[in-house]
Design a protein around this motif. Structure first.
Motif, PDB file in Angstrom:
ATOM      1  N   GLU A 140      -6.859  -1.455   6.853  1.00  0.00           N
ATOM      2  CA  GLU A 140      -5.740  -0.639   6.378  1.00  0.00           C
ATOM      3  C   GLU A 140      -4.607  -0.509   7.393  1.00  0.00           C
ATOM      4  O   GLU A 140      -3.568   0.065   7.079  1.00  0.00           O
ATOM      5  N   THR A 141      -4.793  -1.001   8.616  1.00  0.00           N
ATOM      6  CA  THR A 141      -3.755  -0.875   9.643  1.00  0.00           C
ATOM      7  C   THR A 141      -2.741  -2.000   9.459  1.00  0.00           C
ATOM      8  O   THR A 141      -3.089  -3.175   9.551  1.00  0.00           O
ATOM      9  N   LEU A 142      -1.489  -1.621   9.205  1.00  0.00           N
ATOM     10  CA  LEU A 142      -0.476  -2.597   8.801  1.00  0.00           C
ATOM     11  C   LEU A 142       0.737  -2.584   9.729  1.00  0.00           C
ATOM     12  O   LEU A 142       1.081  -1.560  10.318  1.00  0.00           O
ATOM     13  N   LEU A 143       1.399  -3.732   9.803  1.00  0.00           N
ATOM     14  CA  LEU A 143       2.757  -3.837  10.317  1.00  0.00           C
ATOM     15  C   LEU A 143       3.663  -3.966   9.102  1.00  0.00           C
ATOM     16  O   LEU A 143       3.612  -4.972   8.389  1.00  0.00           O
TER      17      LEU A 143
ATOM     18  N   LEU B 283       1.844   1.126  10.564  1.00  0.00           N
ATOM     19  CA  LEU B 283       1.226   2.118   9.690  1.00  0.00           C
ATOM     20  C   LEU B 283      -0.233   2.226  10.106  1.00  0.00           C
ATOM     21  O   LEU B 283      -1.028   1.311   9.863  1.00  0.00           O
ATOM     22  N   ASN B 284      -0.553   3.324  10.757  1.00  0.00           N
ATOM     23  CA  ASN B 284      -1.866   3.541  11.360  1.00  0.00           C
ATOM     24  C   ASN B 284      -2.564   4.658  10.593  1.00  0.00           C
ATOM     25  O   ASN B 284      -2.356   5.835  10.873  1.00  0.00           O
ATOM     26  N   PRO B 285      -3.364   4.341   9.587  1.00  0.00           N
ATOM     27  CA  PRO B 285      -3.893   5.360   8.676  1.00  0.00           C
ATOM     28  C   PRO B 285      -4.746   6.405   9.387  1.00  0.00           C
ATOM     29  O   PRO B 285      -5.463   6.113  10.337  1.00  0.00           O
ATOM     30  N   GLY B 286      -4.610   7.642   8.900  1.00  0.00           N
ATOM     31  CA  GLY B 286      -5.389   8.737   9.446  1.00  0.00           C
ATOM     32  C   GLY B 286      -4.737   9.458  10.601  1.00  0.00           C
ATOM     33  O   GLY B 286      -5.266  10.463  11.079  1.00  0.00           O
TER      34      GLY B 286
ATOM     35  N   ALA C 230       0.836  -1.200   0.000  1.00  0.00           N
ATOM     36  CA  ALA C 230       0.000   0.000   0.000  1.00  0.00           C
ATOM     37  C   ALA C 230       0.871   1.250   0.000  1.00  0.00           C
ATOM     38  O   ALA C 230       1.983   1.251   0.531  1.00  0.00           O
ATOM     39  N   MET C 231       0.350   2.302  -0.625  1.00  0.00           N
ATOM     40  CA  MET C 231       1.010   3.603  -0.592  1.00  0.00           C
ATOM     41  C   MET C 231       0.449   4.391   0.586  1.00  0.00           C
ATOM     42  O   MET C 231      -0.753   4.478   0.771  1.00  0.00           O
ATOM     43  N   ARG C 232       1.350   4.951   1.391  1.00  0.00           N
ATOM     44  CA  ARG C 232       0.925   5.713   2.563  1.00  0.00           C
ATOM     45  C   ARG C 232       1.829   6.936   2.745  1.00  0.00           C
ATOM     46  O   ARG C 232       3.052   6.843   2.589  1.00  0.00           O
TER      47      ARG C 232
ATOM     48  N   GLY D 294       2.559  10.799  12.794  1.00  0.00           N
ATOM     49  CA  GLY D 294       3.657   9.869  13.035  1.00  0.00           C
ATOM     50  C   GLY D 294       3.767   9.378  14.461  1.00  0.00           C
ATOM     51  O   GLY D 294       4.300   8.291  14.698  1.00  0.00           O
ATOM     52  N   THR D 295       3.271  10.147  15.424  1.00  0.00           N
ATOM     53  CA  THR D 295       3.318   9.701  16.819  1.00  0.00           C
ATOM     54  C   THR D 295       2.568   8.392  17.032  1.00  0.00           C
ATOM     55  O   THR D 295       2.840   7.672  17.996  1.00  0.00           O
ATOM     56  N   LYS D 296       1.605   8.101  16.153  1.00  0.00           N
ATOM     57  CA  LYS D 296       0.814   6.882  16.252  1.00  0.00           C
ATOM     58  C   LYS D 296       1.220   5.853  15.194  1.00  0.00           C
ATOM     59  O   LYS D 296       0.467   4.922  14.888  1.00  0.00           O
ATOM     60  N   ASN D 297       2.437   6.021  14.660  1.00  0.00           N
ATOM     61  CA  ASN D 297       3.001   5.081  13.687  1.00  0.00           C
ATOM     62  C   ASN D 297       4.382   4.638  14.172  1.00  0.00           C
ATOM     63  O   ASN D 297       5.396   4.931  13.544  1.00  0.00           O
ATOM     64  N   PRO D 298       4.465   3.958  15.311  1.00  0.00           N
ATOM     65  CA  PRO D 298       5.755   3.701  15.972  1.00  0.00           C
ATOM     66  C   PRO D 298       6.677   2.783  15.176  1.00  0.00           C
ATOM     67  O   PRO D 298       6.230   1.963  14.361  1.00  0.00           O
ATOM     68  N   LYS D 299       7.980   2.939  15.454  1.00  0.00           N
ATOM     69  CA  LYS D 299       9.041   2.170  14.794  1.00  0.00           C
ATOM     70  C   LYS D 299       9.718   1.236  15.800  1.00  0.00           C
ATOM     71  O   LYS D 299       9.554   1.380  16.996  1.00  0.00           O
ATOM     72  N   TRP D 300      10.481   0.279  15.282  1.00  0.00           N
ATOM     73  CA  TRP D 300      11.280  -0.668  16.086  1.00  0.00           C
ATOM     74  C   TRP D 300      10.432  -1.395  17.137  1.00  0.00           C
ATOM     75  O   TRP D 300      10.803  -1.506  18.307  1.00  0.00           O
ATOM     76  N   ILE D 301       9.275  -1.884  16.722  1.00  0.00           N
ATOM     77  CA  ILE D 301       8.341  -2.517  17.657  1.00  0.00           C
ATOM     78  C   ILE D 301       8.927  -3.831  18.180  1.00  0.00           C
ATOM     79  O   ILE D 301       9.386  -4.669  17.400  1.00  0.00           O
TER      80      ILE D 301
END
Length: 329
Positions: A151-154, A174-177, A88-90, A180-187
Motif C-alpha cells: 500500500e506504500t505508494l509514490l 503516500l505512507n498508509p497509517g 487508491a483512495m487515501r 502527514g509528516t511521514k507523507n513527504p512532498k516534492w521528493i
C-alpha cells in the motif's frame, strides 16, 4: 455544568446539500453535511509544509536512489509514469490537529508501489530505513519494512489530474497509517540508510507518527444556533488509517455523554480512507445551550472516551465536543 475543560477545535470542510428527510411531528429541512462528499476536491484539500510550495519542472526533475543499495539509479518523471500504476483512495491527516480536525482530507491517488523501485536497487542487509529528501529542505524516513508494503505508494496524480504544486508535484509519498509528516512532498532523492533522524524528530516530534483514532463534527459548527422543534443533521467524519482495523461505528451524544445514539455511516471506502457519518437529531423546542459529542469505535474494539486513552505506540484521542445553542423558531 460542562464536563470538559480542554480546548475544542471546530471542523471546516466542503459543504453540500442532500434531499430533506420527512419526519412526523418535526419540520423538515435540507441538512448540510460536512464533509459533503467522500472525495475532497483538490482546491479544498488541506495544505501544510515547512515553507512555501516548491515549483518543479517534470522535464528536468530527477530522483536518484542512493545509499545502502547494490544498484545506483536515477529516475526521470517519465520513468515513474511508465511503470505499472496503482490507484487508491487515501485520507491524509495532520499530526498537529488531532481533535475535531480541520486538517484531514481524502482523495483518489494514482502512482506506483515504492517497493517496485526498492527491489530494483537491491537494498544491502544493513539498510533499515528509507530516507526521503525534498526540494523544500524537508526530510523524513520510514522503516524499510514499511516501504515494502503493497500500500506504500509514490503518487503523481490526485483526483484524476497531475499532483498540484502545493501537494507535491511531481512525486509525493503516500505512507498508509501515518500522519502527514511521514507523507513527504516534492521528493528529489530516496536514500537507504541504517538510521536517520528526520526533520521533525530533531525537534522532538513523534518519530513513529501513527494516525490515532479520531472523529470530527462538521455540523453544527462551534457556537452555531440551532432552531428548536425541527430535525437537525449532525454530521462529520471518522478515521483511524487502518491502525485499529478501521471504523466500526460512530455515536453522538447531546446530553453530556449520558446516552449515545448510533450515527449512520453514509460513505466509506477502505480503512485507509475516512468514513462519513450523520445523525438526525429531533431538536427540543426549548431554548438551551447544548454540547454535542461524537466518538468512534474501531473494529479492534478501541473506543474514544472523554479523556483519551493511550495504547502505545498508537493512542486514542479524546472524542470531539462542540458547543451549540438551541433557539426558538
Amino acid at each position: 455544568m460542562k464536563r470538559r475543560t480542554f480546548i475544542k477545535l471546530s471542523a471546516i470542510s466542503a459543504a453540500g446539500m442532500v434531499l430533506p428527510l420527512q419526519l412526523e411531528g418535526y419540520a423538515a429541512a435540507k441538512p448540510l453535511l460536512k464533509p459533503s462528499t467522500l472525495i475532497t476536491p483538490n482546491a479544498d484539500f488541506y495544505i501544510l509544509q515547512i515553507g512555501e510550495p516548491v515549483e518543479l519542472d517534470a522535464k528536468t526533475w530527477r530522483m536518484p536512489i542512493t545509499g545502502l543499495i547494490e544498484t545506483q539509479m536515477t529516475l526521470r518523471f517519465a520513468d515513474i509514469t511508465a511503470m505499472e500504476s496503482v490507484e487508491a483512495m487515501r485520507t491524509l491527516k495532520c499530526i498537529g490537529d488531532p481533535i475535531g480536525t480541520e486538517q484531514m482530507s481524502n482523495a483518489n491517488w494514482k502512482g506506483v508501489r515504492l517497493r517496485d523501485l526498492i527491489e530494483k536497487v537491491q537494498p544491502k542487509p544493513e539498510a533499515k530505513v528509507v530516507v526521503f529528501r525534498c526540494a523544500d529542505g524537508y526530510h523524513t524516513a520510514i522503516p524499510l519494512k514499511d516501504a515494502m508494503h503493497e500500500e506504500t505508494l509514490l503518487a503523481y496524480e490526485m483526483n484524476g489530474v497531475p499532483l498540484p504544486t502545493e501537494h507535491g508535484f511531481p512525486i509525493r509519498l503516500l505512507n498508509p497509517g501515518h500522519y502527514g509528516t511521514k507523507n513527504p512532498k516534492w521528493i528529489v532523492n530516496i536514500h537507504l540508510a541504517a538510521a536517520h533522524e528526520s526533520y521533525w524528530e530533531k525537534r522532538g516530534w513523534d518519530p513513529i507518527a501513527n494516525v490515532k483514532l479520531a472523529t470530527m463534527i462538521g455540523t453544527p459548527s462551534d457556537g452555531e444556533e440551532i432552531t428548536g422543534g425541527k430535525v437537525y443533521t449532525v454530521s462529520g467524519a471518522a478515521f483511524d488509517a487502518g491502525n485499529h482495523g478501521g471504523i466500526k461505528k460512530v455515536e453522538v451524544s447531546v446530553d453530556y455523554g449520558q446516552t449515545w445514539e448510533a450515527a449512520e455511516i453514509w460513505a466509506q471506502d477502505t480503512s485507509l480512507a475516512w468514513v462519513l457519518w450523520k445523525w438526525d437529531w429531533h431538536v427540543p423546542a426549548e431554548e438551551d445551550p447544548v454540547e454535542i459529542y461524537a466518538r468512534a469505535t474501531a473494529n479492534s474494539g478501541l473506543r474514544q472516551d472523554e479523556i483519551g486513552i493511550e495504547v502505545e505506540p498508537v493512542g486514542a484521542t479524546p472524542y470531539h465536543m462542540i458547543d451549540a445553542k438551541i433557539v426558538e423558531p
